[in-house]
Design a protein around this motif. Structure first.
Motif, PDB file in Angstrom:
ATOM      1  N   PRO A  38       0.828  -1.216   0.000  1.00 40.49           N
ATOM      2  CA  PRO A  38       0.000   0.000   0.000  1.00 40.49           C
ATOM      3  C   PRO A  38       0.854   1.254   0.000  1.00 40.49           C
ATOM      4  O   PRO A  38       1.987   1.259   0.487  1.00 40.49           O
ATOM      5  N   LEU A  39       0.308   2.316  -0.565  1.00 42.57           N
ATOM      6  CA  LEU A  39       0.996   3.600  -0.576  1.00 42.57           C
ATOM      7  C   LEU A  39       1.039   4.171   0.833  1.00 42.57           C
ATOM      8  O   LEU A  39       0.046   4.160   1.546  1.00 42.57           O
ATOM      9  N   GLY A  40       2.206   4.655   1.227  1.00 44.27           N
ATOM     10  CA  GLY A  40       2.364   5.288   2.529  1.00 44.27           C
ATOM     11  C   GLY A  40       3.035   6.636   2.384  1.00 44.27           C
ATOM     12  O   GLY A  40       3.216   7.154   1.279  1.00 44.27           O
ATOM     13  N   SER A  41       3.418   7.219   3.487  1.00 45.32           N
ATOM     14  CA  SER A  41       4.086   8.517   3.448  1.00 45.32           C
ATOM     15  C   SER A  41       5.569   8.388   3.151  1.00 45.32           C
ATOM     16  O   SER A  41       6.230   9.373   2.821  1.00 45.32           O
ATOM     17  N   ASP A  42       6.090   7.175   3.245  1.00 52.41           N
ATOM     18  CA  ASP A  42       7.499   6.935   2.967  1.00 52.41           C
ATOM     19  C   ASP A  42       7.709   6.861   1.452  1.00 52.41           C
ATOM     20  O   ASP A  42       7.010   6.116   0.765  1.00 52.41           O
ATOM     21  N   PRO A  43       8.674   7.614   0.896  1.00 48.24           N
ATOM     22  CA  PRO A  43       8.914   7.558  -0.559  1.00 48.24           C
ATOM     23  C   PRO A  43       9.211   6.155  -1.057  1.00 48.24           C
ATOM     24  O   PRO A  43       8.852   5.796  -2.179  1.00 48.24           O
ATOM     25  N   MET A  44       9.874   5.334  -0.224  1.00 43.00           N
ATOM     26  CA  MET A  44      10.186   3.975  -0.667  1.00 43.00           C
ATOM     27  C   MET A  44       8.919   3.145  -0.835  1.00 43.00           C
ATOM     28  O   MET A  44       8.846   2.293  -1.731  1.00 43.00           O
ATOM     29  N   SER A  45       7.912   3.365   0.009  1.00 45.89           N
ATOM     30  CA  SER A  45       6.669   2.612  -0.135  1.00 45.89           C
ATOM     31  C   SER A  45       5.972   2.993  -1.439  1.00 45.89           C
ATOM     32  O   SER A  45       5.405   2.136  -2.120  1.00 45.89           O
ATOM     33  N   VAL A  46       6.027   4.270  -1.795  1.00 46.64           N
ATOM     34  CA  VAL A  46       5.454   4.714  -3.071  1.00 46.64           C
ATOM     35  C   VAL A  46       6.209   4.075  -4.231  1.00 46.64           C
ATOM     36  O   VAL A  46       5.613   3.601  -5.203  1.00 46.64           O
ATOM     37  N   ARG A  47       7.524   4.039  -4.107  1.00 40.79           N
ATOM     38  CA  ARG A  47       8.350   3.470  -5.176  1.00 40.79           C
ATOM     39  C   ARG A  47       8.056   1.989  -5.378  1.00 40.79           C
ATOM     40  O   ARG A  47       7.852   1.521  -6.502  1.00 40.79           O
ATOM     41  N   TRP A  48       8.010   1.218  -4.285  1.00 45.96           N
ATOM     42  CA  TRP A  48       7.793  -0.219  -4.411  1.00 45.96           C
ATOM     43  C   TRP A  48       6.366  -0.530  -4.863  1.00 45.96           C
ATOM     44  O   TRP A  48       6.147  -1.460  -5.651  1.00 45.96           O
ATOM     45  N   ALA A  49       5.388   0.226  -4.366  1.00 46.58           N
ATOM     46  CA  ALA A  49       4.009  -0.006  -4.792  1.00 46.58           C
ATOM     47  C   ALA A  49       3.840   0.277  -6.284  1.00 46.58           C
ATOM     48  O   ALA A  49       3.207  -0.493  -7.012  1.00 46.58           O
ATOM     49  N   THR A  50       4.429   1.379  -6.737  1.00 47.81           N
ATOM     50  CA  THR A  50       4.348   1.722  -8.156  1.00 47.81           C
ATOM     51  C   THR A  50       5.065   0.685  -9.014  1.00 47.81           C
ATOM     52  O   THR A  50       4.573   0.280 -10.075  1.00 47.81           O
ATOM     53  N   LEU A  51       6.235   0.240  -8.545  1.00 49.30           N
ATOM     54  CA  LEU A  51       6.993  -0.764  -9.291  1.00 49.30           C
ATOM     55  C   LEU A  51       6.222  -2.072  -9.377  1.00 49.30           C
ATOM     56  O   LEU A  51       6.158  -2.701 -10.444  1.00 49.30           O
TER      57      LEU A  51
END
Length: 310
Positions: A38-51
Motif C-alpha cells: 500500500p501507498l504510505g508517506s514513505d517515498p520507498m513505499s510509493v516506489r515499491w508499490a508503483t513498481l
C-alpha cells in the motif's frame, strides 16, 4: 510449419499457452502488489508499490499481446485469400460463404480441440480487467475532501528550500535565468508530508526585473523579490507537474497537454487547455537574506473544481 508438422503445431500451442499463463501471473501479481504494497508517506513505499503494479500490468499486457500475435502467426491458417472488390452490400450466398470461411478457419486451426489453449486465453482476458477494476473500486471510499486544495503548508516567514535536499535558499543564490524546484523548509516534519509536499511544490525563477509585467496581487502588493518569482508547479488543467522552462520566452510548459504559462506576466495561460494562471507564491527575504513566503497561495492550487472560489 505447424500446418505440415504436428510436433511443431503442438509446440506452438504450448508456447501460446505459456504466454497467456504469463499474462495471468502478471495480473495476479498486480493485484497482490496493490494489497501487499500500500501507498504510505514513505517515498520507498510509493516506489515499491508503483513498481509492483507497473511490473504486474506490463507482464499481463505483454502476455496477452505476444500470445495473440504468436497464435495468429503459428496456429491460424496462413493460406492467402484474395477476392475482387465488390459493392459493400452482399447477398445471402456471399454472407453464407463468409461464415463458412470462418468455420473453415476455426477447423483448420483446430481450436475446438485445444482446450488448454482456450482456457489460457479466457483466463488471461478475464483476470486482466481486475487489475484496473480492483484499484478503482478500492478508491471509491477515498478522501474526496477537495477543500484541502485551498490551503498548503506555506505560511508567513517560512523559508524556501531546494527540493529534494531541503537546503534553504538565499536570494543571492538565484541568478538571472536560473530555475530552482522549491519546497517549504522543514517539509519532512509535517504530518503526511508527502501529501503536503505534492500540494506545496514551487518553481522559482529569477528574471530581469525589466521583463516582469507585474505580479498577481489583486491589492497591489509586490509578490516577487528583485526579479525572483515563485509559482505553483501544479498545472491548473489536470494537475501535472509544470517544470519545462524556456528561458528566452519566459514560458513554462506542462509536458502532459502542452499548457503554456508566461511567468513574466503572472503565469497567464498563453496556450493549451488550462483555463487559469498558475497560483503565485508571494515571497520576500528575511533578515539573513533567505527567501521566505509572505503567506500561502492566494487561491487554490491545481486543477479547477466545482467549489473553487473565483
Amino acid at each position: 510449419m505447424g500446418d505440415t508438422d504436428p510436433a511443431a503445431n503442438k509446440r506452438s500451442e504450448r508456447q501460446v499457452v505459456v504466454l497467456f499463463a504469463i499474462s495471468v501471473l502478471g495480473a495476479v501479481g498486480a493485484l497482490v502488489a496493490y494489497f501487499a504494497l500500500p501507498l504510505g508517506s514513505d517515498p520507498m513505499s510509493v516506489r515499491w508499490a508503483t513498481l509492483g503494479l507497473g511490473l504486474g500490468l506490463a507482464l499481463s499486457l505483454l502476455g496477452i499481446g505476444t500470445g495473440a500475435v504468436h497464435w495468429a502467426k503459428t496456429l491460424m491458417s496462413d493460406h492467402e485469400v484474395t477476392e475482387k472488390r465488390k459493392p459493400i452490400s452482399s447477398d445471402q450466398a456471399t454472407r453464407d460463404a463468409a461464415v463458412q470461411a470462418l468455420v473453415d478457419g476455426a477447423r483448420d486451426s483446430a481450436i475446438a480441440r485445444r482446450g488448454v489453449l482456450k482456457g489460457a486465453v479466457l483466463s488471461a482476458l478475464a483476470i486482466f480487467p481486475l487489475t484496473i477494476a480492483v484499484p478503482l473500486i478500492g478508491s471509491v471510499g477515498g478522501d474526496w475532501n477537495i477543500s484541502k486544495f485551498r490551503h498548503t503548508v506555506w505560511r508567513k516567514g517560512r523559508r524556501l528550500a531546494i527540493d529534494p535536499s531541503g537546503r534553504p535558499i538565499k536570494a543571492s543564490d538565484v541568478t538571472v535565468g536560473s530555475v530552482f524546484h522549491v519546497i517549504p523548509d522543514g517539509m519532512r516534519d509535517e504530518e503526511h508530508w508527502m501529501e503536503e509536499k505534492a500540494k506545496a511544490v514551487v518553481l522559482l525563477v529569477r528574471l530581469d526585473e525589466r521583463d516582469l509585467k507585474g505580479d498577481q496581487s489583486p491589492s497591489g502588493e509586490t509578490w516577487s523579490y528583485d526579479g525572483i518569482v515563485a509559482y505553483s508547479k501544479i498545472c491548473t488543467h489536470v494537475g501535472c507537474p509544470v517544470a519545462l522552462y524556456e528561458q528566452q520566452t519566459h514560458h513554462l510548459l506542462c509536458p502532459c497537454h502542452q499548457s503554456t504559462f508566461d511567468i513574466a506576466d503572472g503565469a497567464k495561460v498563453v496556450f493549451g487547455p488550462a483555463n487559469r494562471p498558475l497560483p503565485q507564491l508571494p515571497i520576500t527575504v528575511d533578515a539573513e537574506g533567505y527567501l521566505v513566503a509572505q503567506d500561502d497561495f492566494a487561491e487554490p492550487i491545481g486543477p479547477s473544481f466545482w467549489e473553487r472560489l473565483k
